[in-house]
Design a protein around this motif. Structure first.
Motif, short mmCIF file in Angstrom:
data_model
loop_
_atom_site.label_atom_id
_atom_site.label_comp_id
_atom_site.label_asym_id
_atom_site.label_seq_id
_atom_site.Cartn_x
_atom_site.Cartn_y
_atom_site.Cartn_z
N VAL A 9 0.86 -1.18 0.00
CA VAL A 9 0.00 0.00 0.00
C VAL A 9 0.90 1.24 0.00
O VAL A 9 1.82 1.35 0.81
CB VAL A 9 -1.00 0.00 1.18
CG1 VAL A 9 -2.02 -1.11 1.00
CG2 VAL A 9 -0.32 -0.15 2.52
N ASN A 16 -4.35 6.65 6.05
CA ASN A 16 -4.77 5.73 4.99
C ASN A 16 -3.93 4.46 5.01
O ASN A 16 -4.45 3.35 4.87
CB ASN A 16 -4.68 6.39 3.61
CG ASN A 16 -5.71 7.49 3.44
OD1 ASN A 16 -6.68 7.58 4.18
ND2 ASN A 16 -5.48 8.35 2.46
N LEU A 20 -5.49 0.71 5.69
CA LEU A 20 -5.31 -0.38 4.73
C LEU A 20 -4.55 -1.54 5.36
O LEU A 20 -4.87 -2.71 5.13
CB LEU A 20 -4.60 0.12 3.47
CG LEU A 20 -5.44 1.08 2.61
CD1 LEU A 20 -4.58 1.77 1.57
CD2 LEU A 20 -6.60 0.34 1.95
N TYR A 21 -3.55 -1.22 6.17
CA TYR A 21 -2.80 -2.26 6.87
C TYR A 21 -3.72 -3.09 7.78
O TYR A 21 -3.73 -4.31 7.72
CB TYR A 21 -1.65 -1.64 7.69
CG TYR A 21 -0.90 -2.67 8.51
CD1 TYR A 21 0.06 -3.48 7.90
CD2 TYR A 21 -1.18 -2.85 9.85
CE1 TYR A 21 0.73 -4.45 8.63
CE2 TYR A 21 -0.51 -3.82 10.59
CZ TYR A 21 0.44 -4.61 9.97
OH TYR A 21 1.09 -5.59 10.69
N THR A 23 -6.89 -3.39 7.67
CA THR A 23 -7.94 -4.06 6.91
C THR A 23 -7.46 -5.37 6.30
O THR A 23 -8.21 -6.36 6.26
CB THR A 23 -8.47 -3.12 5.79
OG1 THR A 23 -8.94 -1.91 6.40
CG2 THR A 23 -9.60 -3.77 5.01
N LYS A 32 3.86 -1.35 3.83
CA LYS A 32 3.46 0.05 3.69
C LYS A 32 4.62 0.89 3.17
O LYS A 32 5.77 0.67 3.55
CB LYS A 32 3.01 0.61 5.04
CG LYS A 32 1.85 -0.12 5.67
CD LYS A 32 1.32 0.57 6.92
CE LYS A 32 2.29 0.55 8.07
NZ LYS A 32 1.73 1.11 9.32
N ILE A 53 -1.56 -1.30 -4.16
CA ILE A 53 -2.59 -0.26 -4.11
C ILE A 53 -1.83 1.05 -3.96
O ILE A 53 -1.10 1.24 -2.99
CB ILE A 53 -3.52 -0.42 -2.90
CG1 ILE A 53 -4.19 -1.79 -2.90
CG2 ILE A 53 -4.56 0.70 -2.87
CD1 ILE A 53 -5.00 -2.08 -1.63
N LYS A 108 -11.66 7.34 -3.64
CA LYS A 108 -11.69 7.48 -2.19
C LYS A 108 -12.72 8.53 -1.82
O LYS A 108 -12.88 9.48 -2.57
CB LYS A 108 -10.33 7.96 -1.66
CG LYS A 108 -9.22 6.98 -1.80
CD LYS A 108 -8.00 7.35 -1.00
CE LYS A 108 -7.38 8.66 -1.38
NZ LYS A 108 -6.09 8.92 -0.75
N LEU A 112 -15.04 -0.19 2.70
CA LEU A 112 -14.10 -1.29 2.94
C LEU A 112 -14.60 -2.61 2.35
O LEU A 112 -13.81 -3.34 1.76
CB LEU A 112 -13.76 -1.42 4.42
CG LEU A 112 -12.84 -0.33 4.95
CD1 LEU A 112 -12.56 -0.52 6.42
CD2 LEU A 112 -11.54 -0.26 4.17
N LEU A 115 -13.73 -2.49 -1.29
CA LEU A 115 -12.29 -2.63 -1.50
C LEU A 115 -11.83 -4.06 -1.22
O LEU A 115 -11.02 -4.61 -1.97
CB LEU A 115 -11.53 -1.63 -0.62
CG LEU A 115 -10.02 -1.52 -0.91
CD1 LEU A 115 -9.76 -1.14 -2.37
CD2 LEU A 115 -9.37 -0.52 0.02
N LYS A 116 -12.37 -4.68 -0.18
CA LYS A 116 -12.02 -6.07 0.12
C LYS A 116 -12.40 -6.98 -1.05
O LYS A 116 -11.64 -7.89 -1.40
CB LYS A 116 -12.73 -6.55 1.39
CG LYS A 116 -12.09 -6.06 2.66
CD LYS A 116 -12.82 -6.60 3.87
CE LYS A 116 -12.10 -6.23 5.15
NZ LYS A 116 -12.72 -6.82 6.33
#
Length: 132
Positions: A9, A16, A20-21, A23, A32, A53, A108, A112, A115-116
């Protein structure tokens, strides 16, 4: 599958990156990077990512520019572009997106679950490319 796929990511906003981490950390080895430059250094060390991403708006280079750079070395990586601006996506040059081999552009803030779902699709596509 014993080893987790690598998910990178890239975003210059720490919140953000953390979201994302959190999630995706259970299903993926999440890496990251707070800029495209840092991301390139990590890729040089870590090697191929299954999924990247990247935010479009970053200080050192755009997400499209970064993703295009990764395509040459890692054609199997699945690339996702995050953009905070719907009009930016529309104005994004289709040829640039194609050249960077971007699988999906996501606006954005995105939900979630959505996105998943996209990331799951990416993981399946990557595994198919690699025949894992």
């Amino acid at each position: 599958m014993s080893e987790k796929l690598k998910l990178m990511v890239v975003d210059d906003e720490p919140n953000n990156l953390d979201l994302l981490y959190r999630t995706f950390r259970r299903e993926f080895k999440v890496i990251k990077a707070e800029s495209a430059t840092v991301a390139m250094e990590i890729i040089d060390t870590e090697g191929e990512m299954a999924i990247i991403i990247s935010d479009q708006s970053m200080p050192d280079m755009t997400g499209i520019q970064f993703l295009r750079k990764t395509r040459q070395s890692f054609p199997d990586t699945i690339r996702i572009l995050l953009s905070g601006y719907a009009e930016e996506q529309i104005n994004c040059d289709f040829d640039q997106i194609k050249e960077a081999d971007i699988f999906k552009c996501v606006t954005k803030p995105c939900s979630l679950p959505e996105l998943k779902s996209v990331i799951q699709e990416c993981a399946e596509l990557y595994k198919a490319r690699k025949s894992l």
